[in-house]
Design a protein around this motif. Structure first.
Motif, PDB file in Angstrom:
ATOM      1  N   MET A 101       2.439   1.835  -3.310  1.00 45.29           N
ATOM      2  CA  MET A 101       1.423   2.164  -4.251  1.00 45.29           C
ATOM      3  C   MET A 101       0.936   3.775  -4.194  1.00 45.29           C
ATOM      4  O   MET A 101       1.014   4.284  -5.048  1.00 45.29           O
ATOM      5  CB  MET A 101       0.052   1.509  -4.082  1.00 45.29           C
ATOM      6  N   ILE A 102       0.932   4.141  -2.873  1.00 47.51           N
ATOM      7  CA  ILE A 102       0.890   5.663  -2.629  1.00 47.51           C
ATOM      8  C   ILE A 102       1.906   6.501  -3.096  1.00 47.51           C
ATOM      9  O   ILE A 102       1.798   7.619  -3.510  1.00 47.51           O
ATOM     10  CB  ILE A 102       0.574   5.750  -1.037  1.00 47.51           C
ATOM     11  N   ALA A 103       3.167   5.906  -2.832  1.00 49.33           N
ATOM     12  CA  ALA A 103       4.367   6.392  -3.485  1.00 49.33           C
ATOM     13  C   ALA A 103       4.406   6.971  -4.811  1.00 49.33           C
ATOM     14  O   ALA A 103       4.647   7.758  -5.215  1.00 49.33           O
ATOM     15  CB  ALA A 103       5.546   5.743  -2.635  1.00 49.33           C
ATOM     16  N   MET A 129       0.739  -1.383  -0.042  1.00 57.41           N
ATOM     17  CA  MET A 129       0.041   0.044   0.012  1.00 57.41           C
ATOM     18  C   MET A 129       0.979   1.232   0.102  1.00 57.41           C
ATOM     19  O   MET A 129       0.627   2.253  -0.710  1.00 57.41           O
ATOM     20  CB  MET A 129      -0.980  -0.218   1.340  1.00 57.41           C
ATOM     21  N   GLN A 130       2.167   1.464   0.803  1.00 57.42           N
ATOM     22  CA  GLN A 130       2.806   2.576   0.777  1.00 57.42           C
ATOM     23  C   GLN A 130       3.484   2.653  -0.503  1.00 57.42           C
ATOM     24  O   GLN A 130       3.848   3.948  -0.908  1.00 57.42           O
ATOM     25  CB  GLN A 130       3.883   2.363   2.031  1.00 57.42           C
ATOM     26  N   MET A 179       1.856   6.850  -6.723  1.00 60.12           N
ATOM     27  CA  MET A 179       0.744   7.741  -7.277  1.00 60.12           C
ATOM     28  C   MET A 179       1.341   9.307  -6.832  1.00 60.12           C
ATOM     29  O   MET A 179       0.856   9.931  -7.695  1.00 60.12           O
ATOM     30  CB  MET A 179      -0.723   7.402  -6.412  1.00 60.12           C
ATOM     31  N   GLN A 180       1.866   9.470  -5.888  1.00 60.28           N
ATOM     32  CA  GLN A 180       2.078  10.740  -5.524  1.00 60.28           C
ATOM     33  C   GLN A 180       3.413  11.478  -6.448  1.00 60.28           C
ATOM     34  O   GLN A 180       3.252  12.379  -7.221  1.00 60.28           O
ATOM     35  CB  GLN A 180       3.085  10.758  -4.097  1.00 60.28           C
TER      36      GLN A 180
END
Length: 361
Positions: A335-337, A332-333, A339-340
């Protein structure tokens, strides 16, 4: 000096007899030498005579130092599990009997979760047996699985209570349930028969699976067939327990003395104590087989489906769950990185386009 002639091996049987008819005798000798194991659970509200009945059944004192708590203590008390093991020997046959008592059951004001401890204990014994069976040393596995549960029903009600129904439905796929009407000397014969019929009707209505005695084989003698028929007709067993010896009709009997006479524990006309003991002793092997072939196999198949092919104990399962959670969190981390980073690139690209358009004008 004359030479001694070698002894010849003499066939002890008649010609044409091979000898494998003696195999059951070998199994019998081996079983007697090894001894037998049996675990009996007793469940019911306080004051129904569970401890007295168990002591009466096996002619022993399993609870010599029991302290009965007061009403104030019972309010806050949770259900406990007390396992007592005793080695009984009779005519050279050894029985390792474990009686699992459940003090506190049904005593609290809110009994919603009072049987979770009991279910957890039954599952733990299955889990332990599965772990030992899958280990390297399988020769000396101690079988602590619950083979039978005596469920004590109060004689003072009009059948089953909601707690009785909920508990039996919660465990009927895990253990052999034998319903027992406690303190049957408080009922007349007609009241007893009426209560038995009511309980059986409610058990059928709620689809509760109790232990059913197997039918007698066709080659069994007539006495055994009649005994089996009488035992089946007596369910649920209405019993009286007592460890006191009282003189009645010129002989010492175990019973309860009342102003109007004596209730004899071992008199089949007074209660079903003898029938209950006969059922337990004559069908002890069947209770173990049903536990092994039905309840344990159901647990084992479900456990292997959930845990995959590799059998693990409870601690290893917890570690595995934590590792999976940590891996999911890392994904999840990441994936968020990503996307950012994409959003930043899009914002930078947008700024560049607007700058180029301004310069052209």
């Amino acid at each position: 000096m004359s030479k001694q002639q070698p002894t010849q091996f003499i066939n002890p049987e008649t010609p044409g007899y091979v000898g494998f008819a003696n195999l059951p005798n070998q199994v019998h000798r081996k079983s007697v030498k090894k001894g037998f194991e049996f675990t009996l659970m007793v469940v019911g509200e306080s004051g129904l005579g569970k401890s007295t009945l168990i002591n009466s059944l096996f002619l022993t004192d399993l609870y010599p130092e029991r302290i009965i708590p007061g009403a104030a203590e019972k309010i806050e008390r949770t259900v406990q599990i007390e396992a007592s093991t005793v080695e009984i020997e009779e005519r050279g046959v050894k029985l390792r009997l474990t009686v699992v008592d459940t003090p506190g059951y049904g005593d609290a004001i809110n009994c919603r979760d009072c049987f979770k401890t009991i279910i957890s204990y039954i599952d733990e014994q299955f889990e332990r047996y599965l772990h030992d069976e899958s280990g390297l040393n399988r020769r000396h596995i101690i079988d602590n699985r619950v083979h039978c549960c005596f469920y004590f029903i109060s004689p003072f009600g009009h059948g089953l209570k909601p707690l009785d129904v909920a508990f039996m439905k919660a465990i009927h796929n895990k253990v052999n349930i034998v319903p027992v009407i406690a303190k049957a000397d408080t009922l007349t014969l007609k009241e007893r028969e009426r209560l038995k019929k009511r309980i059986l009707d409610e058990i059928e209505e709620h689809n509760i699976k109790i232990y059913h005695l197997p039918d007698a084989e066709s080659d069994e003698d007539e006495d055994f067939k009649e005994q089996t028929r009488l035992l089946k007709a007596s369910i649920p067993f209405s019993v009286v327990g007592s460890n006191q010896l009282i003189e009645a009709k010129g002989k010492k009997v175990r019973g309860r003395l009342y102003p109007w006479g004596v209730v004899e524990v071992e008199n089949p006309e007074h209660n079903d104590f003898l029938k209950l003991r006969t059922m337990l002793i004559t069908h002890m092997q069947d209770l173990q087989e049903v536990t092994q072939d039905l309840h344990y196999e159901n647990f084992r198949s479900e456990r292997l489906k959930r845990g995959g092919r590799k059998v693990e104990n409870e601690d290893m399962n917890k570690d595995q769950i934590l590792l999976e959670k940590e891996a999911e969190l890392r994904r999840m981390q990441e994936m968020i990185a990503r996307m950012q980073a994409q959003m930043q690139m899009q914002m930078q690209g947008g700024d560049g386009d607007s700058g180029a358009l301004g310069h052209h004008v």
